[in-house]
Enzyme design. Structure first.
Site, short mmCIF file in Angstrom:
data_model
loop_
_atom_site.label_atom_id
_atom_site.label_comp_id
_atom_site.label_asym_id
_atom_site.label_seq_id
_atom_site.Cartn_x
_atom_site.Cartn_y
_atom_site.Cartn_z
CB SER A 95 35.66 99.54 12.08
OG SER A 95 36.72 100.16 12.76
CG ASP B 285 34.23 99.85 19.98
OD1 ASP B 285 35.46 99.86 19.99
OD2 ASP B 285 33.55 99.85 18.93
CG HIS C 69 36.26 97.97 17.21
ND1 HIS C 69 35.51 99.11 17.00
CD2 HIS C 69 36.95 97.76 16.05
CE1 HIS C 69 35.73 99.57 15.78
NE2 HIS C 69 36.60 98.77 15.18
#
Length: 367
Positions: free
Chosen positions: A152, A303, A334
Site C-alpha cells: 500500500s 482495489d 486492497h
C-alpha cells in the site's frame, strides 16, 4: 463467491494498524537522526525513526532487506511474511522493518515535543524514503540491500526508493502500490480526513480524547475502500447485518491510531508522484523508466483504495518488470495485501519468495 465467503467468515479487518508488539518479538530500536530536512525546505526537529530487525546481518552486509509500512501501519505490517520458511526468512536475510513518519512510533504529530499536533510540518513520501535512507546508511552502515519491500503506502515508498536511489537495491517488491496518486484515491482520503476534521471534538487538532464520531466515520470510509462489494456480499447474507459488524470494528479501533497522525499521512499519500522527484519534471513514466532494480508489482483485483489500473499502466515503464495479480480469482481488492486472508498470504509468500530466490540466485549472491 463461496471461496470468498470462506475467507471472510472470521470477519477479517483490513487497513488496520498492525499487531501490537509482544515481549517475544525483536526489541524496538530508534535512530535519533537530529533534524530531518524535508524537500519543502521545512525541518522535522529532533527526528527519530523507529524500527526493528529480524535475522543477522552477515559479515559482508550483503543480506539486508528493508521493509516499509502502509498508512496507519507499523513495523509489524508484514509479519505474515517474516519467519523461517516465509518469503522474508530471517535465517537468510537481515530484515529491517521501519516505521513511517507520523505513524506514532517514528516522530509524529502525536509524539513530537518540538512540533506537536498541527504544528508538525507537512512531509512527502520522498521524505519518508530519505528518513529510511539515513537509518540504513548512518545508523546501520548498509550501503546496498537485496530488496525494498512494502504494501500500500509502503508499495508507494518502494517505487520511490527505486527512483530516488536506483543503485541501492537489487530488487523491489511493491504490493498494491501507486506511482502517482489518482483522483479517486485523493477523494477517498479527503473524505476520511473530513470525517475527523469536521467532528467538533477534533478541536483543530487539539483534542484531549479521540474525536469519536469522526473516527467512527473514518473507519467506515476505510472499510469501504479496503474491501470489495464481493467480500461484503459473501460475508453478510442479510445486508443489514453489516451495520452491527461495522459498529464493532469502529469500537475496537477507536484508539488504534491517532487522528492527527492519519491526517498528516493522508496529505503525503494524496500528493505522491514519483515524477515529482528532482530531475524528472513531473514525468511519472520517465521516473518509472529510470528504475534499475528487478521489480515485482503485485496488485489486488478491484482495489478500491489504490486502483489497479494505475500501477499496471505506470509499471509498464519499468524495464523487465514482473506484474502479478494477487490470488487471481477471488475479488479481495486492497485487502489482498492485508495479511488476513490465508489464500492471499500463501500467494504473497510464494511469489515473493520465488522472486527473491531468483534475484539472489538461490542465495549465492548473499555470500
Amino acid at each position: 463467491m463461496k471461496r470468498i465467503a470462506h475467507l471472510v467468515a472470521a470477519g477479517l479487518l483490513l487497513s488496520l494498524p498492525a499487531a501490537a508488539h509482544t515481549p517475544q518479538q525483536p526489541p524496538h530500536q530508534s535512530f535519533a537522526a537530529g533534524d530531518l530536512k524535508l524537500e519543502s525546505g521545512e525541518v522535522i526537529r529532533d527526528f527519530a525513526i523507529s524500527y526493528v530487525t529480524h535475522g543477522t546481518l552477515n559479515a559482508k552486509k550483503s543480506n539486508a532487506i528493508l521493509m516499509v509500512t502502509a498508512i496507519s501501519g507499523n513495523h509489524h505490517r508484514l509479519d505474515f511474511m517474516i519467519g523461517p520458511g516465509k518469503a522474508l526468512d530471517p535465517d537468510k536475510y537481515f530484515i529491517v522493518c521501519t516505521d513511517a513518519i507520523a505513524n506514532g512510533l517514528t516522530t509524529s504529530p502525536s509524539n513530537s515535543k518540538a512540533q506537536p499536533r498541527m504544528q508538525f510540518p507537512k512531509f512527502t513520501i520522498r521524505d519518508m524514503v530519505e528518513s529510511q535512507y539515513r537509518l540504513m546508511k548512518e545508523k546501520l552502515g548498509i550501503d546496498h540491500v537485496v530488496a525494498v519491500v512494502g504494501p500500500s503506502m509502503g508499495g508507494m515508498q518502494v517505487l520511490q526508493w527505486g527512483v530516488s536511489y536506483p543503485d541501492y537495491m537489487d530488487a523491489l517488491v511493491a504490493m498494491v502500490p501507486l506511482a502517482k496518486t489518482p483522483a479517486w484515491t485523493v477523494a477517498v482520503l479527503e473524505a476520511s480526513r473530513k470525517a475527523i476534521m469536521t467532528d467538533p471534538a477534533w478541536r483543530d487538532g487539539n483534542y484531549d480524547a479521540p474525536p469519536e464520531k469522526g473516527i467512527r466515520l473514518w473507519r467506515d470510509i476505510l472499510f469501504l475502500s479496503a474491501r470489495t462489494p464481493e467480500m461484503y456480499s459473501a460475508q453478510f447474507r442479510n445486508g443489514m447485518d453489516v451495520l452491527h459488524w461495522l459498529e464493532a470494528q469502529e469500537t475496537a479501533l477507536l484508539k488504534a491510531f491517532d487522528a492527527n497522525n492519519w491526517i498528516y499521512q493522508t496529505w503525503a499519500y494524496e500528493r505522491h508522484d514519483v515524477g515529482a522527484t528532482k530531475g524528472f519534471d513531473g514525468d511519472t513514466a520517465k521516473a518509472m523508466a529510470s528504475i534499475k532494480a528487478k521489480t515485482l508489482i503485485l496488485t489486488g483485483t478491484k482495489d478500491l483504495l489504490n486502483p489497479e489500473f494505475e500501477p499496471i499502466e505506470m509499471g509498464k515503464n519499468i524495464p523487465g518488470v514482473k506484474m502479478t495479480t494477487i490470488s487471481p480469482g477471488p475479488v479481495t481488492g486492497h485487502a489482498s495485501a492485508g495479511g488476513a486472508i490465508p489464500a492471499d498470504v500463501e500467494f504473497l509468500n510464494r511469489e515473493t519468495g520465488a522472486f527473491l530466490d531468483a534475484v539472489t540466485e538461490g542465495g549465492k549472491r548473499l555470500n
